[in-house]
Design a protein around this motif. Structure first.
Motif, PDB file in Angstrom:
ATOM      1  N   GLU A 170     -16.252   1.963   3.374  1.00 19.90           N
ATOM      2  CA  GLU A 170     -15.662   1.201   4.471  1.00 19.90           C
ATOM      3  C   GLU A 170     -16.623   1.110   5.665  1.00 19.90           C
ATOM      4  O   GLU A 170     -17.597   1.853   5.763  1.00 19.90           O
ATOM      5  CB  GLU A 170     -14.358   1.858   4.932  1.00 19.90           C
ATOM      6  CG  GLU A 170     -13.289   1.901   3.873  1.00 19.90           C
ATOM      7  CD  GLU A 170     -13.418   3.098   2.947  1.00 19.90           C
ATOM      8  OE1 GLU A 170     -14.478   3.761   2.962  1.00 19.90           O
ATOM      9  OE2 GLU A 170     -12.464   3.364   2.203  1.00 19.90           O
TER      10      GLU A 170
ATOM     11  N   ARG B  48       1.852   2.529   2.827  1.00 19.83           N
ATOM     12  CA  ARG B  48       1.113   3.209   3.902  1.00 19.83           C
ATOM     13  C   ARG B  48       2.042   3.587   5.051  1.00 19.83           C
ATOM     14  O   ARG B  48       2.899   2.814   5.421  1.00 19.83           O
ATOM     15  CB  ARG B  48       0.030   2.273   4.427  1.00 19.83           C
ATOM     16  CG  ARG B  48      -0.554   2.707   5.747  1.00 19.83           C
ATOM     17  CD  ARG B  48      -1.637   1.781   6.189  1.00 19.83           C
ATOM     18  NE  ARG B  48      -2.873   2.180   5.566  1.00 19.83           N
ATOM     19  CZ  ARG B  48      -4.071   1.855   6.046  1.00 19.83           C
ATOM     20  NH1 ARG B  48      -4.188   1.112   7.114  1.00 19.83           N
ATOM     21  NH2 ARG B  48      -5.153   2.261   5.450  1.00 19.83           N
TER      22      ARG B  48
ATOM     23  N   SER C 104     -10.566   3.758  -2.312  1.00 18.85           N
ATOM     24  CA  SER C 104     -10.673   2.334  -1.992  1.00 18.85           C
ATOM     25  C   SER C 104     -11.268   1.564  -3.166  1.00 18.85           C
ATOM     26  O   SER C 104     -12.214   2.016  -3.799  1.00 18.85           O
ATOM     27  CB  SER C 104     -11.570   2.140  -0.764  1.00 18.85           C
ATOM     28  OG  SER C 104     -11.058   2.839   0.338  1.00 18.85           O
TER      29      SER C 104
ATOM     30  N   ASN D 188      -6.007  -0.525  -1.741  1.00 19.47           N
ATOM     31  CA  ASN D 188      -5.661   0.602  -2.615  1.00 19.47           C
ATOM     32  C   ASN D 188      -4.325   1.143  -2.156  1.00 19.47           C
ATOM     33  O   ASN D 188      -3.945   0.967  -0.993  1.00 19.47           O
ATOM     34  CB  ASN D 188      -6.735   1.697  -2.501  1.00 19.47           C
ATOM     35  CG  ASN D 188      -6.983   2.113  -1.056  1.00 19.47           C
ATOM     36  OD1 ASN D 188      -7.796   1.491  -0.360  1.00 19.47           O
ATOM     37  ND2 ASN D 188      -6.255   3.098  -0.594  1.00 19.47           N
TER      38      ASN D 188
ATOM     39  N   LYS E 275       0.811  -1.219   0.000  1.00 19.48           N
ATOM     40  CA  LYS E 275       0.000   0.000   0.000  1.00 19.48           C
ATOM     41  C   LYS E 275       0.845   1.269   0.000  1.00 19.48           C
ATOM     42  O   LYS E 275       0.339   2.340  -0.333  1.00 19.48           O
ATOM     43  CB  LYS E 275      -0.895   0.045   1.241  1.00 19.48           C
ATOM     44  CG  LYS E 275      -2.125  -0.823   1.144  1.00 19.48           C
ATOM     45  CD  LYS E 275      -2.999  -0.632   2.359  1.00 19.48           C
ATOM     46  CE  LYS E 275      -3.647   0.731   2.451  1.00 19.48           C
ATOM     47  NZ  LYS E 275      -4.950   0.838   1.791  1.00 19.48           N
TER      48      LYS E 275
ATOM     49  N   SER F 120      -8.153  -1.325   3.377  1.00 21.62           N
ATOM     50  CA  SER F 120      -8.752  -1.268   2.051  1.00 21.62           C
ATOM     51  C   SER F 120      -7.670  -1.500   1.001  1.00 21.62           C
ATOM     52  O   SER F 120      -6.518  -1.090   1.171  1.00 21.62           O
ATOM     53  CB  SER F 120      -9.435   0.076   1.846  1.00 21.62           C
ATOM     54  OG  SER F 120      -8.563   1.138   2.183  1.00 21.62           O
TER      55      SER F 120
ATOM     56  N   HIS G 198      -7.385  12.009   2.039  1.00 17.79           N
ATOM     57  CA  HIS G 198      -7.491  10.565   1.877  1.00 17.79           C
ATOM     58  C   HIS G 198      -8.436  10.344   0.710  1.00 17.79           C
ATOM     59  O   HIS G 198      -9.166  11.241   0.340  1.00 17.79           O
ATOM     60  CB  HIS G 198      -8.084   9.986   3.149  1.00 17.79           C
ATOM     61  CG  HIS G 198      -7.614   8.588   3.430  1.00 17.79           C
ATOM     62  ND1 HIS G 198      -7.408   8.125   4.693  1.00 17.79           N
ATOM     63  CD2 HIS G 198      -7.301   7.566   2.615  1.00 17.79           C
ATOM     64  CE1 HIS G 198      -7.010   6.876   4.645  1.00 17.79           C
ATOM     65  NE2 HIS G 198      -6.942   6.512   3.393  1.00 17.79           N
TER      66      HIS G 198
HETATM   67 MG    MG Z   1      -8.393   2.762   3.514  1.00 18.86          MG
END
Ligand code: MG
Ligand code: TXA
Length: 320
Positions: A175, A53, A146, A140, A51, A138, A223
């Motif tokens: 979500e 992230r 997402s 993505n 991700k 999620s 986001h």
């Molecule tokens: Mg997410």
């Protein structure tokens, strides 16, 4: 590129990858998740890697049943009642984590609480077969919309993962709702697929809102960002804009829009939620510099839709 397998033929392959500490994109009723064994640090690290992230953002652990949830976290009576009412389904509960939960600390980013959810359908079956919880954000890239279809997930993450399980378009499209009981009061940490009104009926009390303290890191302001800029609650469409519409009445000058999608012609917020991410992506691909969005009412799932739109419109940072 990732292999895409239909749910009917994906279970054994997904299990083998998860047993080996690899990650798999799976459908849930909300959005696609990028799943890995929550007890395996290498698997969890792979989720973050795929991700891109930031690591301080804790993940949701997905369980197959209440017994698995009880081995991971303690349930107060109100959380137990909510789980009884809404699991399996689009509800995530933040609960005190047991010291012997077996969950890898990378999942919770060092917190002593854990976010738990019991998904419907393929995800639940997969977790039951694996016998261990799945960490799954999620599916993505960090900060992107997402994925709600296998195709969108494969287009975004396909060069970084080995399998996308195709369960079709996710029915809810947003979500899960995230809740936490604090001192007997119920707090809404993220609006999502179950509306505040539905929860208040079961809880018999009003939700409190607004992030505080440790929950904030996961709720980055920017986001779900499409490439295009977003202009919300528009009353008219400017030259060169694409239009994300809602309901029967169009914004002024809507004929100018270079592309148009209507979240729900009839003004149905459930339908709008299920279309939101796919339509944002479609308008983004149309190449407009800005996506103009008509007003969406705040009741029911409108709260979660407005939350995602506000995040998509927020000034971009590189952390989302
Ligand atoms: Mg997410
Ligand atoms: O519908 C969903 O919830 C999807 C599907 C795949 O299950 N998952 C999802 O995960 O949206 P993710 O990682 O994109 O969002 C998880 C959210 C983050 O905002 C995170 O900050 C919050 O859950 N979270 C996780 N653990 C938490 C904790 N211990 N306390 C407070 N918030 C937490």
């Amino acid at each position: 590129m990732a292999e895409i397998l239909a749910i009917g033929e994906a279970l054994e392959r997904a299990l083998a990858l998860l047993e080996g500490g690899d990650v798999v994109a799976i459908p849930t009723e909300t959005v696609y998740g990028l799943a890995g064994d929550a007890t395996n640090g290498v698997a969890v690290a792979r989720i973050f890697e795929a991700k891109g992230r930031p690591r301080f953002n804790p993940l949701i652990a997905h369980v197959a049943d209440r017994a698995m949830a009880d081995r991971i976290a303690g349930f107060d009576p109100l959380s137990a009642r909510l789980a009884e009412a809404f699991w399996p389904g689009p509800l995530t509960l933040v609960l005190p984590r047991r010291a012997d939960s077996g969950i890898h600390p990378l999942v919770t980013a060092g917190l002593d609480t854990i976010a738990l959810r019991m998904p419907r359908g393929f995800g639940g079956e997969l977790i039951a077969r694996l016998g261990r919880p799945l960490a799954a954000p999620s599916a993505n890239s960090s900060g992107r919309i997402s994925g709600t279809t296998a195709g969108a997930v494969a287009a975004d993450l396909g060069d970084r993962i080995r399998l996308v399980v195709d369960g079709g378009a996710t029915p809810v499209g947003l979500e899960s709702t995230i809740l936490k009981v604090e001192n007997g009061r119920l707090r809404l940490l993220r609006p999502g697929g179950i509306s505040a009104e539905e929860i208040e009926v079961v809880a018999g009390a009003k939700l409190s809102r607004g992030a505080s303290g440790i929950e904030a890191p996961g709720m980055l302001a920017s986001h779900y960002a499409p490439g295009a800029a977003m202009r919300l609650n528009v009353e008219d469409v400017a030259e060169g804009e694409a239009l994300l519409a809602f309901g029967r009445n169009r914004a002024a000058d809507w004929e100018r829009a270079v592309a148009l999608r209507n979240l729900s012609e009839t003004g149905d917020l459930r339908e709008a939620a299920s279309n939101l991410f796919a339509f944002m992506q479609a308008l983004d691909r149309a190449g407009a510099a800005t996506i103009a969005v008509e007003p969406i009412p705040f009741e029911g799932l409108g709260e979660a839709i407005n939350d995602r739109l506000a995040r998509a419109a927020a000034p971009r940072d590189k952390n989302g």
